[in-house]
Write a protein that holds these residues in place. Structure first.
Motif, PDB file in Angstrom:
ATOM      1  N   GLY A 305      27.114  24.486  -5.891  1.00 33.82           N
ATOM      2  CA  GLY A 305      27.260  25.929  -5.698  1.00 33.82           C
ATOM      3  C   GLY A 305      28.685  26.398  -5.499  1.00 33.82           C
ATOM      4  O   GLY A 305      28.926  27.576  -5.261  1.00 33.82           O
ATOM      5  N   SER A 306      29.654  25.494  -5.596  1.00 31.51           N
ATOM      6  CA  SER A 306      31.034  25.908  -5.349  1.00 31.51           C
ATOM      7  C   SER A 306      31.660  26.583  -6.566  1.00 31.51           C
ATOM      8  O   SER A 306      32.763  27.102  -6.488  1.00 31.51           O
ATOM      9  CB  SER A 306      31.879  24.713  -4.899  1.00 31.51           C
ATOM     10  N   GLY A 307      30.967  26.552  -7.703  1.00 25.77           N
ATOM     11  CA  GLY A 307      31.460  27.291  -8.865  1.00 25.77           C
ATOM     12  C   GLY A 307      32.353  26.494  -9.796  1.00 25.77           C
ATOM     13  O   GLY A 307      33.431  26.945 -10.185  1.00 25.77           O
ATOM     14  N   GLU A 452      35.816  25.496  -0.860  1.00 29.47           N
ATOM     15  CA  GLU A 452      35.112  26.640  -0.261  1.00 29.47           C
ATOM     16  C   GLU A 452      34.054  27.150  -1.235  1.00 29.47           C
ATOM     17  O   GLU A 452      34.127  26.902  -2.429  1.00 29.47           O
ATOM     18  CB  GLU A 452      36.107  27.761   0.032  1.00 29.47           C
ATOM     19  N   LYS A 453      33.111  27.828  -0.676  1.00 34.73           N
ATOM     20  CA  LYS A 453      32.097  28.442  -1.524  1.00 34.73           C
ATOM     21  C   LYS A 453      32.481  29.889  -1.796  1.00 34.73           C
ATOM     22  O   LYS A 453      33.216  30.480  -1.020  1.00 34.73           O
ATOM     23  CB  LYS A 453      30.754  28.417  -0.790  1.00 34.73           C
ATOM     24  N   PRO A 454      31.957  30.443  -2.881  1.00 37.20           N
ATOM     25  CA  PRO A 454      32.221  31.861  -3.133  1.00 37.20           C
ATOM     26  C   PRO A 454      31.833  32.702  -1.916  1.00 37.20           C
ATOM     27  O   PRO A 454      30.892  32.368  -1.198  1.00 37.20           O
ATOM     28  CB  PRO A 454      31.321  32.183  -4.325  1.00 37.20           C
ATOM     29  N   ALA A 455      32.562  33.793  -1.717  1.00 32.37           N
ATOM     30  CA  ALA A 455      32.351  34.629  -0.540  1.00 32.37           C
ATOM     31  C   ALA A 455      30.936  35.202  -0.525  1.00 32.37           C
ATOM     32  O   ALA A 455      30.294  35.340  -1.555  1.00 32.37           O
ATOM     33  CB  ALA A 455      33.365  35.771  -0.533  1.00 32.37           C
ATOM     34  N   GLY A 456      30.462  35.510   0.681  1.00 34.78           N
ATOM     35  CA  GLY A 456      29.188  36.193   0.793  1.00 34.78           C
ATOM     36  C   GLY A 456      27.989  35.264   0.847  1.00 34.78           C
ATOM     37  O   GLY A 456      26.864  35.726   0.985  1.00 34.78           O
ATOM     38  N   ARG A 457      28.231  33.946   0.716  1.00 32.08           N
ATOM     39  CA  ARG A 457      27.086  33.035   0.785  1.00 32.08           C
ATOM     40  C   ARG A 457      26.581  32.927   2.216  1.00 32.08           C
ATOM     41  O   ARG A 457      27.366  32.825   3.158  1.00 32.08           O
ATOM     42  CB  ARG A 457      27.503  31.625   0.316  1.00 32.08           C
ATOM     43  N   GLN A 458      25.273  32.918   2.333  1.00 34.21           N
ATOM     44  CA  GLN A 458      24.667  32.762   3.653  1.00 34.21           C
ATOM     45  C   GLN A 458      24.333  31.294   3.864  1.00 34.21           C
ATOM     46  O   GLN A 458      24.000  30.613   2.910  1.00 34.21           O
ATOM     47  CB  GLN A 458      23.349  33.537   3.699  1.00 34.21           C
ATOM     48  N   ASP A 558      20.838  26.760 -12.027  1.00 33.83           N
ATOM     49  CA  ASP A 558      21.374  27.931 -11.337  1.00 33.83           C
ATOM     50  C   ASP A 558      20.470  29.152 -11.511  1.00 33.83           C
ATOM     51  O   ASP A 558      20.421  29.771 -12.553  1.00 33.83           O
ATOM     52  CB  ASP A 558      22.773  28.220 -11.903  1.00 33.83           C
ATOM     53  N   VAL A 559      19.706  29.440 -10.470  1.00 33.34           N
ATOM     54  CA  VAL A 559      18.911  30.675 -10.449  1.00 33.34           C
ATOM     55  C   VAL A 559      19.288  31.361  -9.143  1.00 33.34           C
ATOM     56  O   VAL A 559      18.672  31.122  -8.101  1.00 33.34           O
ATOM     57  CB  VAL A 559      17.390  30.362 -10.485  1.00 33.34           C
ATOM     58  N   PRO A 560      20.325  32.191  -9.176  1.00 32.84           N
ATOM     59  CA  PRO A 560      20.929  32.660  -7.925  1.00 32.84           C
ATOM     60  C   PRO A 560      19.978  33.397  -6.988  1.00 32.84           C
ATOM     61  O   PRO A 560      20.193  33.391  -5.789  1.00 32.84           O
ATOM     62  CB  PRO A 560      22.044  33.593  -8.400  1.00 32.84           C
ATOM     63  N   ASP A 561      18.912  34.033  -7.518  1.00 40.06           N
ATOM     64  CA  ASP A 561      18.046  34.752  -6.587  1.00 40.06           C
ATOM     65  C   ASP A 561      16.855  33.932  -6.084  1.00 40.06           C
ATOM     66  O   ASP A 561      15.949  34.474  -5.471  1.00 40.06           O
ATOM     67  CB  ASP A 561      17.599  36.100  -7.179  1.00 40.06           C
ATOM     68  N   ALA A 562      16.867  32.617  -6.329  1.00 42.90           N
ATOM     69  CA  ALA A 562      15.862  31.761  -5.689  1.00 42.90           C
ATOM     70  C   ALA A 562      16.318  31.525  -4.258  1.00 42.90           C
ATOM     71  O   ALA A 562      17.470  31.158  -4.019  1.00 42.90           O
ATOM     72  CB  ALA A 562      15.725  30.442  -6.426  1.00 42.90           C
ATOM     73  N   THR A 563      15.431  31.765  -3.294  1.00 47.21           N
ATOM     74  CA  THR A 563      15.869  31.718  -1.904  1.00 47.21           C
ATOM     75  C   THR A 563      15.123  30.696  -1.051  1.00 47.21           C
ATOM     76  O   THR A 563      15.463  30.498   0.104  1.00 47.21           O
ATOM     77  CB  THR A 563      15.686  33.100  -1.242  1.00 47.21           C
ATOM     78  N   ILE A 564      14.097  30.070  -1.631  1.00 46.87           N
ATOM     79  CA  ILE A 564      13.359  29.085  -0.843  1.00 46.87           C
ATOM     80  C   ILE A 564      13.177  27.834  -1.686  1.00 46.87           C
ATOM     81  O   ILE A 564      12.879  27.922  -2.882  1.00 46.87           O
ATOM     82  CB  ILE A 564      11.969  29.620  -0.441  1.00 46.87           C
ATOM     83  N   ILE A 565      13.393  26.684  -1.071  1.00 47.89           N
ATOM     84  CA  ILE A 565      13.041  25.444  -1.762  1.00 47.89           C
ATOM     85  C   ILE A 565      12.179  24.608  -0.834  1.00 47.89           C
ATOM     86  O   ILE A 565      12.517  24.415   0.339  1.00 47.89           O
ATOM     87  CB  ILE A 565      14.288  24.678  -2.257  1.00 47.89           C
ATOM     88  N   GLY A 586      20.564  29.292  -1.899  1.00 44.96           N
ATOM     89  CA  GLY A 586      21.792  29.690  -1.215  1.00 44.96           C
ATOM     90  C   GLY A 586      22.890  30.004  -2.201  1.00 44.96           C
ATOM     91  O   GLY A 586      24.065  29.846  -1.917  1.00 44.96           O
ATOM     92  N   ARG A 587      22.525  30.417  -3.398  1.00 47.19           N
ATOM     93  CA  ARG A 587      23.530  30.673  -4.426  1.00 47.19           C
ATOM     94  C   ARG A 587      23.820  32.154  -4.582  1.00 47.19           C
ATOM     95  O   ARG A 587      24.707  32.529  -5.328  1.00 47.19           O
ATOM     96  CB  ARG A 587      23.054  30.110  -5.763  1.00 47.19           C
TER      97      ARG A 587
END
Ligand code: ADP
Ligand code: MG
Length: 702
Positions: A305-307, A452-458, A558-565, A586-587
């Motif tokens: 997820g670091s891009g 670092e990860k892109p900003a805004g990651r939770q 990469d499916v950025p709006d997947a929020t649960i695994i 977390g993407r």
């Protein structure tokens, strides 16, 4: 070109007594070498090391031999008592005695003739096996060894135990290994004498003898000098071959690639975000390498997820600006297609033509891509291994990018180098490999890190849940879906084995289908390519919201709006794999959750793994814990497989030798770049012994 001295070790194992085609197949399951599609050779057997010993030195006398103990006894044969005719369920017994008492040797389904021959009445013999006491009477069922007194010296008092596979008897394997050892030729020493002295290493042949014929269980320790000697040899072979490839990479020196920034700027403008400082830094390092006349050999390390992908794309832009082509190789087809999907729109907008080439492109489609690569009409090609096969010709390939490859070996490096223009190479990995492992796998590469990860990651919230609470979980997931969340649901792949009864992805799909209806999808490795694509597409677009998957999604998806695994049987996965899987969520900028579903009771190591996952998201911390945990498995003797890519060396036990081997290899090649002198010739043997001989082809003739 192989020195004829080694011919005996390169003969097929079927050339050994007692090894026919059937046994050979079984043996191929236990040799540590990665055989690929070649048959096992005699030389593979010498590195098949015992994992433990049976200590037969205990000789207490019959009366003092404890229940369950492995003992060796010197006894006189008194009488044979065959089973009554026609009754095979009664064992054949042979009564023997010594000064202390009487013992029954017990055989089921015995061959009378064999027993009469090996245990003649009135003779003294030596037997070794496990004692069993039943109603106060001692017996030994199927002794492991029976020998006449005069042959007693040949009994292995400290007997090595080799890895076994169903259908292969220990005896047959031992015999085959014994013969293989006897075929090891006398070879000149390739080890630097001062290193041998400093570490008190035995010679190669002595080390093999000590490991296969241990005099003491300690001889088999991974920390013992015998094992360390072989590990050093293997590291040295690896480091020399990597150094040769690297020297060759430099020799075929590249050309400076610079551009006017036209395409790069267009790509940047098309991005919906700006690069992180880490990404900028890595890109600057890459561009500086590209601008040099020397070839680039760089590793881009960045946690999941670091891009990394966008860095690759921008590097490719630079290559294209300079008038060349770039290729991006992914380990799986899904990933290649996903890369194309992300990259193509950005590329096209910047005036780069992108295409895909995998095993799936056939006929017209394939011909068109090949033509575009040959003519230069295609600037950037994404694909799998197919990219570097012989049939693929590039007009001017200047940059080869390899994504997510933990096993990027000499072989692939040579295949890429063979693509005419000696392209610059960028290897990207999400596995946060500790420095030592970078060395083993890649040799001396320059390294850029995305820290670092892109900003805004939770942060990802990680919870563990016992299987008993499955229904509760399903309820919660149902609720999450109705709130619009997307869920990956990972099932371990079932190899049709009765022992490991895991829920297969298909079963899980069927059992959850009634709950989620048309919102549930399925993707697994046995599906056809087009079906996989469709499943991924539907999940990405939101048509499905729960994706049941095997680990095919492990790397890079990469499916950025997947929020649960949800990871079922999390206790069965290794730490690195769990971390990779968790990195699928977390993407985006929404909070994500990882649910590790486990089945009680948990073993110690599994417990630790799950708690590490709960405690940290830091890939480096996880990688280090992983090494530690694997090290413990090793100490407990439960560990089966070694360090990937190695036959005898174990990174947890031998890491200290690695840097020594690297410096040794460097010095060796500075003094004797073509391995010509006496030690150089001996090192050539070493390269062949450990299967690192591809690099020998790079040496000038002679
Ligand atoms: P990985 O390093 O795991 O290969 P990817 O390249 O797949 O990561 O990137 C993960 C996600 O982060 C993608 O959705 C990508 O578009 C996004 N991304 C990459 N760089 C940035 C950035 N600088 N700012 C915001 N999002 C980014
Ligand atoms: Mg990636």
């Amino acid at each position: 070109m192989r020195p004829p001295l080694l011919d005996p070790l390169f003969a097929p194992i079927t050339s050994l007594d007692g090894v026919g085609p059937k046994v050979a197949k079984l043996i191929e399951n236990v040799v540590p070498a990665d055989l690929g599609d070649r048959a096992a050779r005699v030389g593979d057997l010498i590195f098949t090391l015992p994992h433990s010993v049976i200590d037969r030195r205990h000789r207490p006398g019959i009366a003092h031999a404890a229940e369950g103990a492995i003992v060796t006894l010197e006894v006189r044969v008194d009488r044979h008592q065959p089973p009554p005719r026609g009754n095979r369920s009664v064992p054949y017994r042979v009564y023997v005695h010594d000064d202390t008492g009487e013992l029954a040797l017990t055989f089921f389904h015995a061959h009378a003739a064999y027993l009469e021959k090996s245990l003649p009445e009135g003779e003294w013999v030596v037997v070794s096996g496990r004692m069993e006491w039943f109603n106060g009477r001692p017996s030994m069922v199927h002794p492991d060894h029976i020998a006449r007194l005069e042959d007693a010296a040949s009994l292995p008092l400290v007997e090595p135990v080799y890895p076994l596979t169903a259908g292969l008897s220990a005896k047959i394997l031992r015999r085959a290994i014994g013969q293989a050892l006897a075929r090891v030729p006398a070879m000149p020493e390739w080890m630097d004498p001062s290193i041998a002295r400093r570490h008190t290493f035995p010679s190669f042949a002595q080390a093999l003898q000590r490991l296969h014929n241990p005099a003491d269980p300690l001889d088999l320790s991974a920390e013992g000098v015998a094992w360390r000697r072989l590990a050093y040899d293997e590291f040295l072979a690896g480091q020399v071959s990597l150094a040769l490839v690297r020297a060759n990479t430099r020799r075929l020196s590249g050309r400076p690639l610079t551009g006017d920034g036209r395409i790069e700027d267009a790509v940047r403008r098309a991005l919906p975000y700006s690069l992180t400082a880490s990404q900028e830094q890595a890109l600057a390092e890459i561009n500086a390498d590209l601008a040099e006349p020397e070839r680039m050999l760089r590793l881009l390390q960045g946690d999941v997820g670091s891009g990394k992908t966008v860095v690759a794309l921008l590097a490719a832009a630079r290559a294209v600006e300079a008038g060349g082509q770039a290729a991006l190789m992914a380990p799986t087809e899904i990933l290649a297609r996903q890369h194309l999907a992300t990259i193509a729109p950005l590329a096209e907008r910047a005036g780069m033509r992108a295409a895909i080439l995998t095993g799936r492109e056939k006929g017209r489609e394939r011909a068109e891509v090949l033509e575009g690569l040959a003519s230069g009409a295609i600037h950037l090609v994404v694909g799998t291994h197919a990219l570097f096969q012989e049939a693929v010709a590039y007009r001017d390939l200047v940059l080869a990018i390899v994504d997510e490859q933990h096993r990027f070996g000499v072989h692939q490096r040579l295949a890429i180098t063979a693509k005419g223009n000696a392209p610059d190479m960028l290897v990207m990995t999400a596995t946060p490999i500790p420095r030592t492992l970078v060395l083993t796998a890649f040799g001396d590469m320059d390294v850029s890190r995305l820290t670092e990860k892109p900003a805004g990651r939770q942060p990802i919230k990680t919870v563990t849940l016992p299987l008993e609470r499955f229904d509760e979980l399903v309820d919660r997931m149902h609720k999450a879906v109705s709130e619009g969340q997307k869920i990956y649901w990972i099932c371990p792949l079932v190899e049709e084995s009765e022992e490991i009864k895991l829920m297969s992805a298909e079963d899980r799909f069927n059992s959850l289908k009634p709950v989620f209806g048309s919102a549930i999808g399925l993707v697994h490795g046995r599906m056809k390519g087009a079906e996989k694509d469709e499943a991924m597409r539907a999940f990405k677009s939101g048509e499905t919201r729960v994706l049941i998957a095997t680990t095919v999604i492990e790397v890079g998806v990469d499916v950025p709006d997947a929020t649960i695994i949800v990871i079922e049987h999390a206790e069965r996965f290794g730490l690195a794999q769990l971390h990779q899987l968790r990195g699928r969520v977390g993407r985006g900028d929404r909070a994500s959750t990882c649910v590790l579903l486990f089945k009680d009771p948990l073993g110690e190591t599994a417990k630790r793994r799950l708690s590490v996952m709960r405690d940290t998201e830091d890939g480096f911390v996880i990688a280090e814990e992983d090494l530690k945990l694997r090290g413990e498995g090793e100490l407990l003797g439960t560990r089966q497989s070694g360090t990937p890519g190695f036959q005898v060396a174990r990174i947890e036990s031998h890491a200290d030798l690695l840097e020594v081997a690297r410096d040794d290899a460097r010095l060796l090649l500075t003094r004797d770049p073509d391995l010509q002198d006496e030690r150089g010739q001996a090192v050539r043997l070493l390269l062949y012994l450990f299967g690192r001989d591809e690099a020998v082809r790079l040496l000038r003739a002679g």
